[in-house]
Write a protein that holds these residues in place. Sequence first.
Motif, PDB file in Angstrom:
ATOM      1  N   LEU A 141       0.802  -1.208   0.000  1.00 52.76           N
ATOM      2  CA  LEU A 141       0.000   0.000   0.000  1.00 52.76           C
ATOM      3  C   LEU A 141       0.842   1.268   0.000  1.00 52.76           C
ATOM      4  O   LEU A 141       0.516   2.244  -0.673  1.00 52.76           O
ATOM      5  N   PHE A 142       1.936   1.263   0.758  1.00 54.84           N
ATOM      6  CA  PHE A 142       2.707   2.492   0.915  1.00 54.84           C
ATOM      7  C   PHE A 142       3.947   2.551   0.035  1.00 54.84           C
ATOM      8  O   PHE A 142       4.641   3.565   0.021  1.00 54.84           O
ATOM      9  N   GLY A 143       4.228   1.474  -0.727  1.00 58.60           N
ATOM     10  CA  GLY A 143       5.384   1.516  -1.618  1.00 58.60           C
ATOM     11  C   GLY A 143       5.274   2.632  -2.641  1.00 58.60           C
ATOM     12  O   GLY A 143       6.280   3.248  -3.024  1.00 58.60           O
ATOM     13  N   THR A 144       4.060   2.924  -3.063  1.00 57.07           N
ATOM     14  CA  THR A 144       3.829   4.002  -4.017  1.00 57.07           C
ATOM     15  C   THR A 144       4.280   5.347  -3.464  1.00 57.07           C
ATOM     16  O   THR A 144       4.744   6.223  -4.211  1.00 57.07           O
ATOM     17  N   SER A 145       4.160   5.524  -2.156  1.00 57.68           N
ATOM     18  CA  SER A 145       4.487   6.825  -1.565  1.00 57.68           C
ATOM     19  C   SER A 145       5.963   7.168  -1.708  1.00 57.68           C
ATOM     20  O   SER A 145       6.330   8.342  -1.670  1.00 57.68           O
ATOM     21  N   LEU A 146       6.843   6.162  -1.887  1.00 56.85           N
ATOM     22  CA  LEU A 146       8.257   6.458  -2.088  1.00 56.85           C
ATOM     23  C   LEU A 146       8.466   7.126  -3.442  1.00 56.85           C
ATOM     24  O   LEU A 146       9.252   8.083  -3.560  1.00 56.85           O
ATOM     25  N   ALA A 147       7.765   6.645  -4.465  1.00 60.78           N
ATOM     26  CA  ALA A 147       7.830   7.312  -5.775  1.00 60.78           C
ATOM     27  C   ALA A 147       7.262   8.723  -5.679  1.00 60.78           C
ATOM     28  O   ALA A 147       7.805   9.671  -6.266  1.00 60.78           O
ATOM     29  N   VAL A 148       6.175   8.864  -4.926  1.00 62.77           N
ATOM     30  CA  VAL A 148       5.586  10.192  -4.735  1.00 62.77           C
ATOM     31  C   VAL A 148       6.579  11.111  -4.031  1.00 62.77           C
ATOM     32  O   VAL A 148       6.721  12.286  -4.384  1.00 62.77           O
TER      33      VAL A 148
END
Length: 423
Positions: free
Chosen positions: A89-96
């Motif tokens: 769920l939060f892996g995307t937030s690293l790209a963000v």
Amino acid sequence: MSGFSLDLTEDQRDVRDWVHGFAADVVRPAAAEWDEREETPWPVIKEAAKIGLYGFESLAEMFGDPSGLTLQIANEELFWGDAGIGMALFGTSLAVAGIFAAGTPEQLAEWVPQCFGDAADPHVAAFCVSEPEAGSDVSAMRTRARYDEAKDEWVLGGQKAWITNGGIAAVHVVVASVEPELGARGQAAFVVPPGTPGLAGNRKIKKLGLRASHTADVFLDDVRVPGHCLLGGRERLDRRLARAREAAAPGGGGGSGGSGGAGGRPDGARSQAAMATFEVSRPTVGAQALGIARAAYEYALDYAGERVAFGRPVVENQAIAFALADLRTEIDAVRLLIWRAAWMARNERAFTAGEGSMAKLRAGELAVAATEKAVQILGGAGYSREHPVERMYRDAKIYTIFEGTSEIQRLVIARAISGRQIR
């Protein structure tokens, strides 16, 4: 003027309770299944998107908290539920975070929503930094970016390793070297839009832990992206490269850079594409590790209160009780380190003593220690898959490795407190 307080605000408590409820009711019941399947838990991601937990709006609201705490609170609760699903769920937030650290407001508006998709069709995103021969040494990066002026395109080539959501992401944020002789200061970050030819992530990695989170190597074979996909824009890059060349020249007073630890505005170490993102993310990664540690501690505490040996609950044995007391003390202490670093980062206070690295270092090592102690307290039961501490134990180890190993965090702290280029 109100006095100092560590009380959470009503909004922070609401987010904590909301995420905790999702972790308890949705994440934990699904954790063992997706760990065994070693697949991205799309049904859980869709459920999170449906209630607004997974998406640009919720992340923006959490990040918008001027105290910097809400995002950390949410991560602790979600990873208390399960680390593998939490990372899915939060892996995307690293790209963000990579887009936020290097991009313009216009690029944020264009690309961040595409990282998440929408409730009907959620997407994931990937931040591509690590390489097979580089690891934590971002200055040794071999992925290259060259500018094709005739077509106003950047051409990317190289290989990235151990990338969360690599290959399955809608948006890949790739850090590449533009001027290799400048080391980390010669790097830039690029958005690779969905469906761009030449990018492949077909070697999925089998892992010890975080099995519900997709990890793969990413190959870039003459990947062409439009000029506007350079995060920050060409003009800003040219100014930064000019300063780096001047600093690297004889008598210029600077080298190629490395794993710095400064906070504050995007200058110095923060102008380096990879390091700027890591500094934003270190307290958050620490909060994830803290969630694992707290989950293991709570499970061991409950088990020790119910398990009877030699005629009494095992928690009444001093060795067990003291071990649990030490864990609770460390959990509370590490949370304060994370909150301090998060507040400093959000309020642009410089990490003069490596405070972000302190938080990540202690949280990662606590996660390993707490899960190991939980397995020990459960004994043979803890070694079996009938209890979640076995999975927590496997999940915890990565937190002393990724986003900068424990050794790298100590190096950052040592350089900050000594003012010397310790190697």
